[in-house]
Design a protein around this motif. Structure first.
Motif, PDB file in Angstrom:
ATOM      1  N   GLY A 230       0.875  -1.178   0.137  1.00 40.52           N
ATOM      2  CA  GLY A 230       0.410   0.102   0.249  1.00 40.52           C
ATOM      3  C   GLY A 230       0.550   1.212   0.084  1.00 40.52           C
ATOM      4  O   GLY A 230       1.924   1.676   0.512  1.00 40.52           O
ATOM      5  N   HIS A 231       0.749   2.297  -0.020  1.00 44.31           N
ATOM      6  CA  HIS A 231       1.417   3.328  -0.429  1.00 44.31           C
ATOM      7  C   HIS A 231      -0.207   4.568  -0.562  1.00 44.31           C
ATOM      8  O   HIS A 231      -0.803   4.355  -0.797  1.00 44.31           O
ATOM      9  CB  HIS A 231       1.630   3.381  -1.862  1.00 44.31           C
ATOM     10  CG  HIS A 231       2.821   2.791  -2.663  1.00 44.31           C
ATOM     11  ND1 HIS A 231       2.166   1.666  -3.178  1.00 44.31           N
ATOM     12  CD2 HIS A 231       3.683   2.570  -2.790  1.00 44.31           C
ATOM     13  CE1 HIS A 231       2.854   0.879  -3.601  1.00 44.31           C
ATOM     14  NE2 HIS A 231       4.125   1.389  -3.299  1.00 44.31           N
ATOM     15  N   VAL A 232       0.631   6.188  -0.185  1.00 43.22           N
ATOM     16  CA  VAL A 232       0.153   6.801   0.303  1.00 43.22           C
ATOM     17  C   VAL A 232       1.243   8.161  -0.049  1.00 43.22           C
ATOM     18  O   VAL A 232       2.587   8.314   0.112  1.00 43.22           O
ATOM     19  CB  VAL A 232      -0.401   7.077   1.744  1.00 43.22           C
ATOM     20  CG1 VAL A 232      -0.866   8.696   1.535  1.00 43.22           C
ATOM     21  CG2 VAL A 232      -1.016   6.194   2.543  1.00 43.22           C
ATOM     22  N   LEU A 233       0.863   8.814  -1.386  1.00 46.54           N
ATOM     23  CA  LEU A 233       1.553   9.859  -1.636  1.00 46.54           C
ATOM     24  C   LEU A 233       1.212  11.560  -1.825  1.00 46.54           C
ATOM     25  O   LEU A 233      -0.357  11.606  -2.124  1.00 46.54           O
ATOM     26  CB  LEU A 233       1.468   9.361  -3.754  1.00 46.54           C
ATOM     27  CG  LEU A 233       2.673  10.876  -4.015  1.00 46.54           C
ATOM     28  CD1 LEU A 233       4.022  11.032  -3.444  1.00 46.54           C
ATOM     29  CD2 LEU A 233       2.238  10.604  -5.627  1.00 46.54           C
ATOM     30  N   TYR A 234       1.532  12.230  -0.746  1.00 47.72           N
ATOM     31  CA  TYR A 234       1.324  13.457  -0.486  1.00 47.72           C
ATOM     32  C   TYR A 234       1.375  14.818  -1.336  1.00 47.72           C
ATOM     33  O   TYR A 234       2.626  14.460  -1.638  1.00 47.72           O
ATOM     34  CB  TYR A 234       1.554  13.350   1.565  1.00 47.72           C
ATOM     35  CG  TYR A 234       1.021  12.312   2.277  1.00 47.72           C
ATOM     36  CD1 TYR A 234       0.520  11.926   2.839  1.00 47.72           C
ATOM     37  CD2 TYR A 234       2.178  11.412   2.313  1.00 47.72           C
ATOM     38  CE1 TYR A 234      -0.035  11.474   3.745  1.00 47.72           C
ATOM     39  CE2 TYR A 234       2.146  11.067   3.475  1.00 47.72           C
ATOM     40  CZ  TYR A 234       1.333  10.524   4.147  1.00 47.72           C
ATOM     41  OH  TYR A 234       0.665   9.676   4.569  1.00 47.72           O
ATOM     42  N   LEU A 235       0.308  14.702  -1.756  1.00 42.69           N
ATOM     43  CA  LEU A 235       0.453  16.809  -3.060  1.00 42.69           C
ATOM     44  C   LEU A 235       0.071  17.575  -2.269  1.00 42.69           C
ATOM     45  O   LEU A 235       1.417  18.611  -2.132  1.00 42.69           O
ATOM     46  CB  LEU A 235      -0.968  16.638  -3.775  1.00 42.69           C
ATOM     47  CG  LEU A 235      -0.461  15.053  -4.576  1.00 42.69           C
ATOM     48  CD1 LEU A 235      -1.561  15.448  -5.288  1.00 42.69           C
ATOM     49  CD2 LEU A 235       0.451  15.035  -5.282  1.00 42.69           C
ATOM     50  N   GLN A 236      -0.276  18.630  -0.497  1.00 46.31           N
ATOM     51  CA  GLN A 236      -1.219  18.877  -0.552  1.00 46.31           C
ATOM     52  C   GLN A 236      -1.273  18.805   1.449  1.00 46.31           C
ATOM     53  O   GLN A 236      -2.543  17.868   0.929  1.00 46.31           O
ATOM     54  CB  GLN A 236      -1.964  19.810  -1.513  1.00 46.31           C
ATOM     55  CG  GLN A 236      -1.579  20.668  -3.227  1.00 46.31           C
ATOM     56  CD  GLN A 236      -2.644  21.650  -3.684  1.00 46.31           C
ATOM     57  OE1 GLN A 236      -3.427  21.676  -2.929  1.00 46.31           O
ATOM     58  NE2 GLN A 236      -1.981  21.900  -4.704  1.00 46.31           N
ATOM     59  N   VAL A 237      -1.267  19.638   1.860  1.00 45.62           N
ATOM     60  CA  VAL A 237      -1.175  19.738   2.960  1.00 45.62           C
ATOM     61  C   VAL A 237      -1.764  21.029   3.521  1.00 45.62           C
ATOM     62  O   VAL A 237      -0.725  21.709   3.589  1.00 45.62           O
ATOM     63  CB  VAL A 237      -0.581  18.900   4.175  1.00 45.62           C
ATOM     64  CG1 VAL A 237      -0.283  18.902   5.412  1.00 45.62           C
ATOM     65  CG2 VAL A 237       0.283  18.068   3.056  1.00 45.62           C
ATOM     66  N   GLY A 238      -3.354  21.282   4.253  1.00 41.89           N
ATOM     67  CA  GLY A 238      -3.441  22.199   4.719  1.00 41.89           C
ATOM     68  C   GLY A 238      -2.436  22.992   5.896  1.00 41.89           C
ATOM     69  O   GLY A 238      -1.880  22.280   6.606  1.00 41.89           O
ATOM     70  N   THR A 239      -2.584  24.117   6.456  1.00 39.37           N
ATOM     71  CA  THR A 239      -1.684  24.399   7.704  1.00 39.37           C
ATOM     72  C   THR A 239      -2.303  24.178   8.477  1.00 39.37           C
ATOM     73  O   THR A 239      -1.791  24.233   9.368  1.00 39.37           O
ATOM     74  CB  THR A 239      -1.600  26.406   7.463  1.00 39.37           C
ATOM     75  OG1 THR A 239      -3.008  26.953   7.008  1.00 39.37           O
ATOM     76  CG2 THR A 239      -1.340  27.270   6.101  1.00 39.37           C
ATOM     77  N   ASP A 240      -3.548  23.586   8.830  1.00 38.82           N
ATOM     78  CA  ASP A 240      -4.352  23.357   9.897  1.00 38.82           C
ATOM     79  C   ASP A 240      -4.127  21.708  10.656  1.00 38.82           C
ATOM     80  O   ASP A 240      -4.848  20.997  11.118  1.00 38.82           O
ATOM     81  CB  ASP A 240      -4.825  24.031  10.435  1.00 38.82           C
ATOM     82  CG  ASP A 240      -5.145  24.946  10.161  1.00 38.82           C
ATOM     83  OD1 ASP A 240      -3.876  25.829  11.083  1.00 38.82           O
ATOM     84  OD2 ASP A 240      -6.154  26.429  10.833  1.00 38.82           O
ATOM     85  N   VAL A 241      -3.878  21.399   9.009  1.00 36.59           N
ATOM     86  CA  VAL A 241      -4.277  19.316   9.159  1.00 36.59           C
ATOM     87  C   VAL A 241      -3.287  18.763  10.235  1.00 36.59           C
ATOM     88  O   VAL A 241      -1.770  19.201  10.125  1.00 36.59           O
ATOM     89  CB  VAL A 241      -3.859  19.527   7.385  1.00 36.59           C
ATOM     90  CG1 VAL A 241      -3.407  18.279   7.441  1.00 36.59           C
ATOM     91  CG2 VAL A 241      -4.939  19.576   6.709  1.00 36.59           C
TER      92      VAL A 241
END
Length: 347
Positions: free
Chosen positions: A132-143
């Protein structure tokens, strides 16, 4: 199959933004393609990026030397919001639903084991991907939405008994292991960081709590916020690898592309030597004394019906680490980038 985390896989912000835009249009529907993809074959930007990433892992020995055929099926889907995802292991979803309806007997289970010898696990009655894989593209400032992985656990029920990925032979009866003195449950928290890639054993249970400390709250008030995107967005591409020697996941649309083992990947992701492997840190205990045992509960919510959960209840009650208690759990779940290992305990 050891959990791995790399940063700098998709280093350019404009490339991540383009993938995010394409993923937003793609939606939650699961799709599938065969790889490797040839130079001149059709393929979406997402598919070519995932193919390039997997090629870099294979060519760069990021698979820990496991000899896995590069001819594979890749199942993928996308998500743009930070939502609470209950603990589960990925399975062949439609095959499992079909089995729920038909309630297979032992003979049918044996037939599935023969048909899917690499991916089907008869003791669970499910078919699991290789990775399994997770590719992180964009992350909000409060996440604060880490992916939480329980290595060696294939179901919610496994959280209350000994890990069995490699300790128990297929077909052996499962026991609660009440005489086993090792009651620890490994948890690895992987914060969402743009450009980061998480790779783990396809059988591993994983989750995304929201709020981050949900497992330690008696209840949650109010509705979650999802906008604006720059504050609450959590854009990821999730993808699983299935062996080409077996059928792809049942009922998932398959995009057949021409294979070419010499596919160039450098225009879609960084070359493997430029990836930055992230070490898994063990959480050190704070100086404050441990609270009473009654205040150390970590209640993990489980996804799916009882057969999928492998557990009669919707939650599995665990205990925080003996050293540090809930404080170290909260700190790990709130980390912005550091990957952390915690040892929870069975009750």
């Amino acid at each position: 199959k050891v959990l791995k985390v790399w940063d700098n896989v998709i280093p350019r912000e404009e490339q991540r933004a383009a993938l995010h835009e394409y993923a937003s249009k793609s939606g939650l529907e699961h799709k599938c393609f065969s790889r490797p993809i040839a130079h001149d074959a059709d393929g979406s930007n997402i598919e070519r990026t995932l193919d390039a990433i997997l090629s870099e892992i294979e060519n760069g020995s990021g698979d820990d030397g496991n000899s896995i055929d590069s001819n594979q099926y890749v199942e993928y889907w996308t998500r743009q919001e930070w939502r609470h995802i209950e603990a589960h292991a990925d399975v062949d979803e439609n095959l499992s639903k079909e089995m729920d309806r038909n309630a297979p007997n032992d003979d049918e289970g044996g037939s599935l084991q023969s048909k899917y010898s690499t991916t089907y696990r008869s003791r669970y009655g499910h078919r699991y991907p290789l990775y399994g894989h997770v590719l992180y593209l964009q992350v909000g400032t409060d996440v604060k939405g880490p992916t939480c992985v329980f290595p060696g656990r294939s179901s919610g029920g496994d959280l209350s008994r000994r890990a069995i990925h490699d300790e128990q032979k297929e077909g052996e009866e499962c026991s609660s292991d009440t005489n086993d003195t090792n009651n620890e449950v490994q948890l690895i928290t992987v914060p969402a960081v743009a450009g980061r890639l998480l790779r783990f054993d396809g059988r591993d249970v994983h989750a995304v709590p929201r709020p981050a400390d949900l497992w330690m709250l008696p209840f949650v008030r109010g509705a979650a916020e999802y906008e604006p995107e720059e504050v609450w967005g959590r854009s990821v591409i999730l993808f699983n690898v299935w062996p080409a020697g077996e059928e792809p996941p049942l009922g998932v649309s398959l995009d057949m592309t021409e294979s070419d083992s010499s596919t160039s990947s450098h225009t879609f992701c960084n070359s493997f030597p430029n990836w930055s492997e992230v070490e898994v840190a063990q959480k050190s205990s704070p100086s404050s004394p441990l609270d009473s045992e009654s205040n150390q509960s970590v209640k993990v919510w489980l996804l799916g019906n009882e057969r999928r959960r492998d557990h009669s209840l919707r939650t599995v009650p665990l205990l925080a680490p003996a050293e540090g208690g809930r404080d170290v759990v909260r700190e790990a779940l709130a980390e912005e980038s550091k990957v952390t290992e915690l040892m929870l305990r069975q009750q």
